[in-house]
Design a protein around this motif. Structure first.
Motif: not given
Lengths: 381, 381
Positions: B67-85
């Motif tokens: 994808t050309q979207e930036p910051y996708t892993s943080s967006i997916v994390s937030e949507m899932l309610g995960i605060r990953p390291s």
């Protein structure tokens, strides 16, 4: 060897140590005619020339960038004549560079590779510069909007002044004069910053970093490789901490005077390395806006919360000796790598005119999108 | 624990073992109204529901996508309610998914995390579908052009026939009938493939996979986590091999009848796992075109070079039981994850109507851009 307690089990594991061995940062520019790949190769070729290490000895190539180009790590590998085992691009906005270095660290510890070339690169038209996806910002679409909110909260809560923020800019621009790779190599005065154009009060133009383009690369190796190449001044990565709180500003806006992601990343990195803030001699921290450096002093544990403003010109640690992001410019994917390169150079005593005396322990702090995610790394002799 | 010899030193290191514990693949579709993030979350939410594992227990979120979207892993994390390291997107074209799983593997071994959610996702308009950057292709810009050259070389050199290639399509489409996530769930006959439209001779439309959209996710854990959650059927990752030869087709075109990257990746993975091709019960291999599966049989060491054509309907190993890429469709960033998910399901005995008898050892082979890079993974009970 480094003994590390992994997970929640009590067992101590012996992990291979991982070191930064070589680094190169190309001149950051407002704009150039070089392609993304030419920029990336410039820094990498410099490392190959300096290190005299053959391409066949490099078994991972990691690219950090917000570019929209696909397959960049394989393209860079081919251009450099490297056939790596691991080849990947890592993206996490401004936090990409440190993220990529930490990926290389993990790949080396896991034994999948022994040496990794990590290059961060950005063109000035990078899509990483505007955060269109964060609808929680409403009409406050640009990073300066949250920087203004951070600054106002700090001023209101702790009495931090505009002059104290301006002093961060004065210090970092002064440092950048001695950094040949920096975008801005001109000192600014306190009056100059205070009188510069107000963009979003209280943030003035000289409180802000500038988007630009450039590349920075590091060559990272396992302890075995360090020994077999007879590298005399490896800089060991001994502490790593990362945290992502969210992607959207709204989710971190409950407390505008501190960054939880930075605090938690710092705790993890200090615990892992066994070092304390007082052990640190040199640090590159994320100063895309002056207020962020003041918050970094506090959130990293160098000074009590609220006292960062008075700490600017009153501390024994060398913060942002390369000029930070304010002085060096901010090519998003390259920033984290350039920070690590600077701290490695300082620890090796090879930072030329910028050299800080007696550097043994260094720290890098990087973050993305209003501190929604952050990384802290600790590096030692 | 797994004892592994790292680097060129003789010391054996005890590494933590890493397992695939849960997986989910959403229905692959030609096109949908779901956003990239909704697609990614669909597969992840299914894992959270199945596993009953709390978001607080997940400490890495890796996204594989072009994808050309930036910051996708943080967006997916937030949507899932995960605060990953650790939160990062990995890109390496079709090879992204396996690349991301191997990154999670490394991060767990290094001790930086204990559990990683890895999600591969692609929209049908992904920029990963056309390789505009490879000027060595001249006017042969589409993957089908190199597939045609591979097929012609194999026919010329080894007498491989169009019917043998067609049999790969027949087998994989037959398997896809039993895969609820597959794009195509209709069996095709040998005559049907042979009579389908010739696109670039000898490649016919039913020799080709189709670009589509969808997502696949896996939850990977350290041995400690596997134990503490009482997971009964972890699937251990015991062999990993990767190689990137180049980015451009020209650089791998010297021998069109074999893929050096696949051969070398396979050697590394088999050596690391201590397994041999004859130990493998089930394999997902990269069949974006039928000729690629025939070459995979040979380059992975299942059959002598040149004899792949006759091996299609004459082997005891279950190749592409989910229908491979031909039957399932090819959402670029999701493909490698869906392959690993299928092999894990087979080893756990949870593949429903597709279940292969007595699966203990499985293999995944993935590649990108004419085999310029490849990954091989070996997984066991």
């Amino acid at each position: 060897m480094q003994k590390v307690q992994l997970g929640k089990c009590c067992q101590l594991f012996e992990l291979r140590r991982v070191a930064i061995c070589y680094y190169s940062t190309s001149k950051f520019r407002k704009r150039s005619n070089s392609s993304l790949f030419e920029l990336a190769c410039e820094a990498c070729v410099d490392i190959l020339a300096k290190s005299q290490i053959s391409q066949t000895e490099i078994d991972a190539v990691l690219v950090s960038s917000s570019t929209q180009e696909p397959y960049t790590s394989s393209i860079v590998s081919e251009m450099l004549g490297i056939r790596p085992s691991i080849s990947q691009r890592i993206e996490s906005l401004c936090n990409s560079g440190t993220n990529a270095i930490i990926s290389a660290y993990s790949h080396i510890i896991s034994g999948l590779c022994d040496s990794a070339l990590v290059v961060g690169v950005e063109k000035s038209e990078s899509p990483g510069n505007v955060l269109t996806w964060d609808i929680t910002r409403g009409s406050f679409a640009f990073p300066i909007h949250w920087a203004s909110m951070f600054a106002k909260a700090h001023m209101r809560k702790f009495g931090t002044t505009e002059e104290q923020m301006a002093m961060v800019s004065v210090k970092n621009h002064r440092n950048a004069v001695n950094n040949p790779a920096a975008l801005f190599r001109k000192a600014v005065t306190l009056e100059g910053v205070m009188e510069s154009k107000k963009i979003v009060p209280p943030i003035k133009v000289l409180d802000c970093s500038a988007i630009c383009e450039g590349a920075s690369a590091v060559l990272i190796m396992s302890e075995d490789k360090v020994k077999s190449f007879g590298i005399e001044d490896p800089v060991w990565i001994t502490g790593v901490g990362m945290e992502t709180r969210s992607a959207s500003f709204a989710a971190v806006a409950a407390d505008l005077s501190a960054s939880e992601s930075v605090r938690n990343a710092a705790k993890k990195a200090f615990r892992m390395s066994g070092k304390k803030p007082r052990d640190i001699d040199v640090a590159e921290v994320h100063d895309a806006f002056t207020i962020l450096e003041i918050m970094a002093y506090e959130d990293l544990g160098f000074v009590e919360k609220g006292k960062g403003g008075r700490f600017v010109d009153n501390c024994e640690i060398a913060f942002n000796p390369r000029g930070g992001i304010l002085g060096s410019g901010h090519p998003v994917g390259a920033t984290g790598i350039a920070q690590v390169a600077e701290v490695a150079a300082q620890i090796q005593g090879k930072a030329c005119k910028r050299q800080v005396k007696d550097c043994e322990n260094g720290l890098v702090q990087n973050l993305a999108a209003a501190g929604t995610s952050a990384t802290v790394m600790i590096m030692n002799k």
